[in-house]
Design a protein around this motif. Structure first.
Motif, short mmCIF file in Angstrom:
data_model
loop_
_atom_site.label_atom_id
_atom_site.label_comp_id
_atom_site.label_asym_id
_atom_site.label_seq_id
_atom_site.Cartn_x
_atom_site.Cartn_y
_atom_site.Cartn_z
N TYR A 97 -4.21 -16.05 -4.11
CA TYR A 97 -3.03 -16.72 -3.56
C TYR A 97 -1.90 -16.73 -4.60
N GLY A 98 -0.72 -16.26 -4.17
CA GLY A 98 0.43 -16.22 -5.06
C GLY A 98 0.56 -14.94 -5.86
N GLN A 99 -0.40 -14.01 -5.68
CA GLN A 99 -0.42 -12.78 -6.47
C GLN A 99 0.07 -11.59 -5.64
N LEU A 100 0.64 -10.60 -6.33
CA LEU A 100 1.12 -9.38 -5.70
C LEU A 100 0.23 -8.23 -6.14
N ALA A 101 -0.32 -7.48 -5.19
CA ALA A 101 -1.17 -6.33 -5.49
C ALA A 101 -0.54 -5.07 -4.93
N LEU A 102 -0.45 -4.05 -5.79
CA LEU A 102 0.09 -2.75 -5.40
C LEU A 102 -1.06 -1.74 -5.42
N PHE A 103 -1.16 -0.95 -4.36
CA PHE A 103 -2.24 0.02 -4.23
C PHE A 103 -1.68 1.44 -4.26
N ASP A 104 -2.06 2.19 -5.31
CA ASP A 104 -1.78 3.62 -5.36
C ASP A 104 -2.93 4.31 -4.64
N ARG A 105 -2.74 4.58 -3.35
CA ARG A 105 -3.76 4.97 -2.40
C ARG A 105 -4.63 3.74 -2.11
N VAL A 113 0.84 -1.20 0.00
CA VAL A 113 0.00 0.00 0.00
C VAL A 113 0.88 1.25 0.00
N PHE A 114 0.60 2.14 -0.93
CA PHE A 114 1.34 3.41 -1.00
C PHE A 114 0.40 4.56 -0.66
N GLU A 115 0.67 5.18 0.46
CA GLU A 115 -0.01 6.40 0.87
C GLU A 115 1.05 7.47 1.06
N GLY A 116 0.63 8.69 1.23
CA GLY A 116 1.58 9.77 1.43
C GLY A 116 1.01 11.09 0.94
N TRP A 117 1.77 12.12 1.08
CA TRP A 117 1.33 13.44 0.65
C TRP A 117 1.23 13.51 -0.87
N ALA A 118 0.30 14.31 -1.36
CA ALA A 118 0.24 14.56 -2.80
C ALA A 118 1.56 15.18 -3.24
N GLY A 119 2.05 14.71 -4.38
CA GLY A 119 3.31 15.23 -4.89
C GLY A 119 4.52 14.41 -4.52
N THR A 120 4.34 13.24 -3.86
CA THR A 120 5.48 12.42 -3.46
C THR A 120 5.80 11.33 -4.49
N SER A 121 5.22 11.43 -5.67
CA SER A 121 5.55 10.54 -6.79
C SER A 121 5.31 9.06 -6.45
N LYS A 122 4.14 8.80 -5.92
CA LYS A 122 3.78 7.41 -5.62
C LYS A 122 3.69 6.59 -6.91
N VAL A 123 3.11 7.20 -7.95
CA VAL A 123 2.96 6.49 -9.23
C VAL A 123 4.32 6.16 -9.82
#
Length: 531
Positions: A97-105, A44-54
């Motif tokens: 099961y066995g999968q990787l999930a990335l969350f932009d927010r 999970v990627f959270e943070g301030w706007a402008g921190t280049s999460k994408v």
């Protein structure tokens, strides 16, 4: 917490490139190890706007196998998503099961927005945090590896980045009104973030707080944290590096990265193939005494045909009108039917649906999980079948299979079905808090009556299809199922979602009792109905 981060940390371009290639290769190998171990992972990627999460997510995915990868960009809920409990849309995004999930927010974006812009009441805020902790714990207990990042910059740095983006016509669109509002109210959001992190930082889903003033430093820190955590969870040793110059970088980790060691000792993290994950320990619980709930049921109760016909007509008429109220008041309804084989669940459900608008309900006949359902947490398939607001969901068998058939037949380990009582109560609590009306029925008959009905089915051509070899096998384990049922009724009957034991030796009596209970419950919630 956030004020302890060293926002001046940097990494030069040479060291960045030297680290990056190796870390990308390690992450690729770890993705394959996740697949082989059938362990899901959520980052999970959270943070301030402008921190280049994408940009960070793009760098992570560049060398990964896209077949085992999902990236979810979370936006405010769409109209149809607001018709379900708030975590519904996130349950549907959980990795198989066995999968990787990335969350932009993620789910954190929604609760932060509610807290800072909509001024959610403190009680509601705390309830949302409890929902998150429960959600993450249930996934972690099922073997999911959860990592959460907060990318941190100060207010001045955020404003500087916004000005730079806005000055270029090609990037100006990236700065939204929501971003500008966040910068304007930075201090209020900062306080909410600190409170949120404190409430949701757990050993099984720890937060990693990273200084993101220098993008190169932040990205390498993300890679290092992920690879170290996955290696720890999967029981893999990190590949020794030929050049140990990077220890200077690693030593800085304590200042911005939470220790990952507690995650290993957080309890039994089971893999999907039934084996305990490295470092897991089985949960030992003392057996609960049989409560005798079923023994107290009076199976001699009957209803004559004339009284049955009169009550059936009146109750179905009321239910028809209540179905319209369910729609107009936008209240979801969940009806759960459990019981012995041949106890009359199908007949009771038919009497409920006969006079309802067919567009207003769905009947789910629950069998063994298959396909995508089998590749997820056992509650996943029930979350995805929940009715939206204004609709009725009827479950012929349900999530209680975890503590019944899976317990008795050995499809679930002892720690799994013992844990399920609390998980189910949490699940139903979230439904009720959303406004769902929940009715649960156990249809009870004697072993002798079940045998009589089995023999009738065997000898009547149009009923023979209902009888299976499994039904006969289950009869041999009647005492084990009775014990499991008693414990289920005792542990999961709550004020908000109580069980109703239906004496079903006489089918007419059972059908009327079910209808009477549903009508009474709906009238309590929606208002009385006059014919």
């Amino acid at each position: 917490m956030l004020d302890q981060l060293d926002l001046d940390r940097t990494l030069d371009k040479h060291d960045y490139k030297r680290h990056l290639g190796e870390l990308q290769l390690r992450l690729y190998d770890l993705q394959q190890a996740l697949f082989e171990a059938r362990r899901p992972a959520m980052i999970v990627f959270e943070g301030w706007a402008g921190t280049s999460k994408v940009g960070t997510i793009g760098l992570l995915t560049r060398r990964l196998d896209p077949r085992g990868l999902r990236v979810h960009s979370v936006t405010p809920p769409r109209t149809y998503e607001t018709m379900y409990p708030w975590l519904y849309r996130f349950w549907l995004k959980t990795p198989s099961y066995g999968q990787l999930a990335l969350f932009d927010r993620s789910w954190y974006r929604q609760v932060l927005a509610e807290r800072t812009t909509e001024k959610t009441a403190t009680a509601e805020w705390r309830s949302r945090c409890e929902d998150i902790v429960s959600f993450e714990r249930q996934l972690a207990d099922d073997g999911t590896i959860i990592l959460k990042f907060w990318l941190h910059i100060d207010r001045k740095e955020q404003a500087r980045r916004f000005r730079k983006l806005a000055a270029d016509p090609l990037t100006a669109w990236q700065v939204t009104s929501e971003d500008r509002w966040q910068n304007k109210h930075y201090n209020a959001v900062y306080a909410a973030v600190e409170d949120l992190i404190a409430r949701t930082d757990t050993p099984y889903a720890p937060w990693s707080l990273l200084p993101a003033t220098d993008k190169r430093f932040a990205r390498i820190a993300v890679f290092e944290t992920i690879t170290t955590a996955l290696e720890t969870q999967l029981g893999l040793a990190a590949t020794p590096r030929a050049d140990r110059q990077d220890e200077a970088f690693d030593a800085s980790g304590a200042s911005f990265r939470r220790s990952l060691a507690p995650a290993q000792a957080s309890g039994a993290h089971a893999t999907a193939n039934g084996h305990a994950a490295p470092g897991a320990t089985a949960i030992e619980m003392p057996p609960m005494a049989v409560s005798g709930v079923l023994r107290r049921a009076d199976l001699s109760q009957k209803l004559e045909q004339k009284a049955y016909d009169h009550e059936l007509t009146e109750l179905q008429a009321k239910l028809h009108l209540l179905g319209f109220q369910v729609y107009t008041q936008k209240r979801p309804v969940v009806l759960v039917f459990e019981g012995w084989d041949a106890a009359g669940k199908g007949g009771a459900i038919k009497r409920i649906t006969e006079k309802l608008d067919p567009r207003s309900y769905v009947v789910h006949a629950i069998a063994a999980p298959a396909g995508d359902d089998k590749a997820h947490h056992y509650l996943y398939r029930f979350w995805r079948r929940l009715p939206p607001q204004g609709n009725i969901g009827i479950f012929d068998r349900s999530w209680y299979g975890r503590v019944l058939v899976e317990r008795v037949e050995g499809f679930a380990r002892a720690d799994e079905w013992q844990r399920a009582f609390a998980e189910i109560n949490e699940f139903e609590r979230q439904l009720v808090e959303f406004g769902t009306i929940v009715c649960k029925f156990w249809l009870h008959i004697s072993p002798e009556e079940q045998l009589r009905r089995f023999e009738e089915r065997q000898n009547v051509r149009y009923k023979a299809w209902k009888l299976t070899d499994e039904d006969w096998r289950n009869r041999e384990k009647w005492p084990q199922y009775a014990e499991a049922t008693d414990e289920m009724l005792l542990r999961t009957s709550t004020p908000a979602a109580p069980w109703t034991v239906v004496e079903s030796e006489d089918k007419r009596f059972a059908r009327v009792k079910v209808l009477r209970t549903v009508v009474r419950r709906l009238e309590e919630e929606l208002g009385p109905i006059k014919l």
